[in-house]
Design a protein around this motif. Structure first.
Motif, PDB file in Angstrom:
ATOM      1  N   SER A  70      14.852   2.620  -7.039  1.00  0.00           N
ATOM      2  CA  SER A  70      13.043   2.601  -6.320  1.00  0.00           C
ATOM      3  C   SER A  70      13.212   2.052  -4.525  1.00  0.00           C
ATOM      4  N   PRO A  71      12.871   2.865  -3.623  1.00  0.00           N
ATOM      5  CA  PRO A  71      12.662   2.048  -2.412  1.00  0.00           C
ATOM      6  C   PRO A  71      12.226   0.841  -2.335  1.00  0.00           C
ATOM      7  N   LEU A  72      11.477   0.283  -2.963  1.00  0.00           N
ATOM      8  CA  LEU A  72      10.192  -0.895  -3.722  1.00  0.00           C
ATOM      9  C   LEU A  72      11.243  -1.512  -3.688  1.00  0.00           C
ATOM     10  N   ALA A  73      12.091  -1.729  -4.786  1.00  0.00           N
ATOM     11  CA  ALA A  73      13.030  -2.382  -5.269  1.00  0.00           C
ATOM     12  C   ALA A  73      13.833  -3.318  -4.485  1.00  0.00           C
ATOM     13  N   SER A  74      14.544  -2.392  -3.223  1.00  0.00           N
ATOM     14  CA  SER A  74      15.181  -2.785  -1.865  1.00  0.00           C
ATOM     15  C   SER A  74      14.443  -3.864  -0.870  1.00  0.00           C
ATOM     16  N   GLY A  75      13.033  -3.880  -1.489  1.00  0.00           N
ATOM     17  CA  GLY A  75      12.418  -4.238  -0.383  1.00  0.00           C
ATOM     18  C   GLY A  75      11.968  -3.598   1.049  1.00  0.00           C
ATOM     19  N   ASN A  76      12.314  -2.165   0.680  1.00  0.00           N
ATOM     20  CA  ASN A  76      12.090  -1.825   2.114  1.00  0.00           C
ATOM     21  C   ASN A  76      11.138  -0.006   1.525  1.00  0.00           C
ATOM     22  N   ALA A  77       9.794  -0.560   1.594  1.00  0.00           N
ATOM     23  CA  ALA A  77       8.951   1.117   0.893  1.00  0.00           C
ATOM     24  C   ALA A  77       9.216   2.403   1.674  1.00  0.00           C
ATOM     25  N   THR A  78       9.883   2.431   2.669  1.00  0.00           N
ATOM     26  CA  THR A  78      10.692   3.833   3.225  1.00  0.00           C
ATOM     27  C   THR A  78      11.909   4.206   2.998  1.00  0.00           C
ATOM     28  N   ALA A  79      12.979   3.009   2.626  1.00  0.00           N
ATOM     29  CA  ALA A  79      14.144   3.814   2.118  1.00  0.00           C
ATOM     30  C   ALA A  79      14.253   4.970   1.954  1.00  0.00           C
ATOM     31  N   PRO A  80      15.442   5.350   1.568  1.00  0.00           N
ATOM     32  CA  PRO A  80      15.566   6.335   0.718  1.00  0.00           C
ATOM     33  C   PRO A  80      15.665   6.226  -1.338  1.00  0.00           C
ATOM     34  N   ALA A  81      15.644   7.905  -1.362  1.00  0.00           N
ATOM     35  CA  ALA A  81      15.328   6.954  -3.081  1.00  0.00           C
ATOM     36  C   ALA A  81      16.043   6.016  -3.264  1.00  0.00           C
ATOM     37  N   ARG A  82      18.151   5.773  -3.313  1.00  0.00           N
ATOM     38  CA  ARG A  82      18.992   5.156  -3.817  1.00  0.00           C
ATOM     39  C   ARG A  82      19.212   3.854  -3.097  1.00  0.00           C
ATOM     40  N   ALA A  83      19.147   2.712  -3.055  1.00  0.00           N
ATOM     41  CA  ALA A  83      19.640   1.874  -2.109  1.00  0.00           C
ATOM     42  C   ALA A  83      20.619   1.953  -1.816  1.00  0.00           C
ATOM     43  N   ARG A  84      20.772   1.417  -0.804  1.00  0.00           N
ATOM     44  CA  ARG A  84      22.363   1.709   0.527  1.00  0.00           C
ATOM     45  C   ARG A  84      22.392   0.898  -0.397  1.00  0.00           C
ATOM     46  N   ARG A  85      24.309   0.845  -0.461  1.00  0.00           N
ATOM     47  CA  ARG A  85      25.721   0.612  -1.135  1.00  0.00           C
ATOM     48  C   ARG A  85      26.165  -0.416  -0.075  1.00  0.00           C
ATOM     49  N   VAL A  86      26.837  -1.767  -0.107  1.00  0.00           N
ATOM     50  CA  VAL A  86      27.070  -2.656   0.900  1.00  0.00           C
ATOM     51  C   VAL A  86      28.521  -2.710  -0.508  1.00  0.00           C
ATOM     52  N   ASP A  87      29.290  -2.349   0.707  1.00  0.00           N
ATOM     53  CA  ASP A  87      31.012  -2.365   0.404  1.00  0.00           C
ATOM     54  C   ASP A  87      31.311  -3.495   0.637  1.00  0.00           C
ATOM     55  N   ARG A 130       1.161  -1.132  -0.037  1.00  0.00           N
ATOM     56  CA  ARG A 130       0.340  -0.520   0.179  1.00  0.00           C
ATOM     57  C   ARG A 130       0.792   1.486  -0.030  1.00  0.00           C
ATOM     58  N   ALA A 131       1.911   1.215  -0.918  1.00  0.00           N
ATOM     59  CA  ALA A 131       3.017   2.048  -0.971  1.00  0.00           C
ATOM     60  C   ALA A 131       2.353   3.079  -2.195  1.00  0.00           C
ATOM     61  N   ARG A 132       2.983   4.494  -2.658  1.00  0.00           N
ATOM     62  CA  ARG A 132       1.826   5.368  -2.677  1.00  0.00           C
ATOM     63  C   ARG A 132       3.509   5.232  -4.589  1.00  0.00           C
ATOM     64  N   LEU A 133       3.286   4.606  -5.684  1.00  0.00           N
ATOM     65  CA  LEU A 133       4.722   4.642  -5.983  1.00  0.00           C
ATOM     66  C   LEU A 133       4.957   6.645  -6.657  1.00  0.00           C
ATOM     67  N   PRO A 134       5.909   6.774  -6.119  1.00  0.00           N
ATOM     68  CA  PRO A 134       6.162   8.620  -7.238  1.00  0.00           C
ATOM     69  C   PRO A 134       6.367   7.927  -8.989  1.00  0.00           C
ATOM     70  N   ARG A 135       6.472   9.109  -9.535  1.00  0.00           N
ATOM     71  CA  ARG A 135       6.775   9.054 -10.818  1.00  0.00           C
ATOM     72  C   ARG A 135       7.357   8.619 -11.194  1.00  0.00           C
ATOM     73  N   THR A 136       8.499   9.198 -10.574  1.00  0.00           N
ATOM     74  CA  THR A 136       9.855   8.558 -11.232  1.00  0.00           C
ATOM     75  C   THR A 136       9.579   6.915 -11.743  1.00  0.00           C
ATOM     76  N   VAL A 137       8.772   5.854 -10.874  1.00  0.00           N
ATOM     77  CA  VAL A 137       8.453   4.621 -10.737  1.00  0.00           C
ATOM     78  C   VAL A 137       7.985   4.382 -11.802  1.00  0.00           C
ATOM     79  N   TRP A 138       6.965   5.342 -12.104  1.00  0.00           N
ATOM     80  CA  TRP A 138       5.633   5.163 -13.136  1.00  0.00           C
ATOM     81  C   TRP A 138       6.862   5.267 -14.743  1.00  0.00           C
ATOM     82  N   LEU A 139       7.193   6.173 -14.893  1.00  0.00           N
ATOM     83  CA  LEU A 139       7.868   6.553 -15.684  1.00  0.00           C
ATOM     84  C   LEU A 139       9.347   5.605 -16.762  1.00  0.00           C
ATOM     85  N   GLY A 140       9.281   4.520 -15.347  1.00  0.00           N
ATOM     86  CA  GLY A 140      10.439   3.620 -15.562  1.00  0.00           C
ATOM     87  C   GLY A 140       9.663   2.255 -16.058  1.00  0.00           C
TER      88      GLY A 140
END
Length: 293
Positions: free
Chosen positions: A276-293, A94-104
């Motif tokens: 998208s935060p949804l791609a990382s499985g976290n609807a509340t994550a920041p716009a970019r998935a966090r990096r793992v080094d 039940r997360a609102r999809l931003p415009r960028t997701v629809w464009l993607g």
């Protein structure tokens, strides 16, 4: 239509599995990279096991799709796996999809439609004739070795991209081997011919190798680095196998221009969707998935 339907079901299952596996990979220590013990860590996570269950479902659907249609038609359809999964995740959470997701989503969908219409793949045989597998396996092995060697010499998103490309190549090889194996079943030999074909067991080996490479790619860097290489790599290398091994046809000449435009649209859409935060499985994550080094 059967091939297209089961290809879509495969894409849905694979896309969902990729997100679940990404979440599991984030919990694995970086010191386990490129080690067999990485799988041991993942086996203890229910999220990863759920992803593997979806991979099995996808494998069955893919086998049906490849048995009923050309590989150059079936495999490119898998580019819809990420947009379809994000739309489903947004609905379920039940997360609102931003415009960028629809464009993607629009970019990937338009790119797939344009690419399939321009290339018009088709024709070919259901099996590989003669010793066609010998040069194909040698060249694939060399390509994989170069990608893995390059990945071991780098870190972060560069390593993730190289490993994702290696995984894409392995998945494409798995599809080609699976199609050739399924041809034995349709050729009148029945189950006996299928289980006596080396292609069936090579499919399992290639599939396990692809899964191992993908887990390491997801653990090495962001989904933005992994997904475009995985999606486009699988589609393009599968088409290459379809043309060279199965004799399938593609339009060339000036048709290459809209085909390249289609690739650009798909790549741009995958990058935007992977952020998208949804791609990382976290609807509340920041716009970019966090990096793992």
């Amino acid at each position: 239509m059967i091939a297209v339907l089961f290809a879509i079901l495969t894409a849905l299952s694979n896309g969902s599995a990729s997100v679940l596996q990404r979440r599991a990979a984030l919990e694995v220590p970086h010191t386990e990279a490129m080690r067999v013990s990485l799988i041991g860590h993942l086996l203890r996570q229910k999220v990863w096991l759920a992803g593997i269950a979806l991979v099995i479902v996808a494998a069955v659907c893919q086998a049906v799709a490849l048995a009923t249609g050309p590989i150059s038609v079936v495999q490119p359809i898998f580019v819809i796996e990420l947009p379809a999964t994000l739309l489903l995740a947004g609905f379920m959470m039940r997360a609102r999809l931003p415009r960028t997701v629809w464009l993607g989503v629009a970019a990937v969908t338009a790119g797939l439609a344009l690419g399939m219409a321009s290339a018009a793949p088709g024709g070919g045989s259901n099996s590989v004739h003669g010793a066609g597998w010998v040069p194909a396996l040698i060249l694939t092995g060399v390509f994989e070795a170069l990608l893995i060697a390059g990945a071991l010499a780098t870190r972060g998103d560069v390593r993730a991209a190289l490993l994702a490309t290696a995984a894409a190549c392995a998945y494409a090889l798995t599809a080609a081997l699976m199609k050739d194996a399924m041809a034995r079943l349709d050729g009148g030999g029945g189950a006996g011919a299928l289980f006596s074909a080396w292609q069936l067991y090579a499919t399992a080996v290639a599939g396990v190798g692809a899964l191992f490479l993908l887990q390491n790619a997801l653990q090495a860097g962001t989904l933005v680095a992994v997904q475009p290489c995985l999606t486009l790599g699988d589609a393009l290398i599968s088409v290459l196998y379809g043309v060279t091994l199965f004799g399938e046809d593609l339009r060339t000449g000036w048709w290459v221009l809209p085909e390249l435009l289609a690739l650009g649209l798909i790549a741009a859409g995958c990058v935007e969707l992977a952020r998208s935060p949804l791609a990382s499985g976290n609807a509340t994550a920041p716009a970019r998935a966090r990096r793992v080094d």
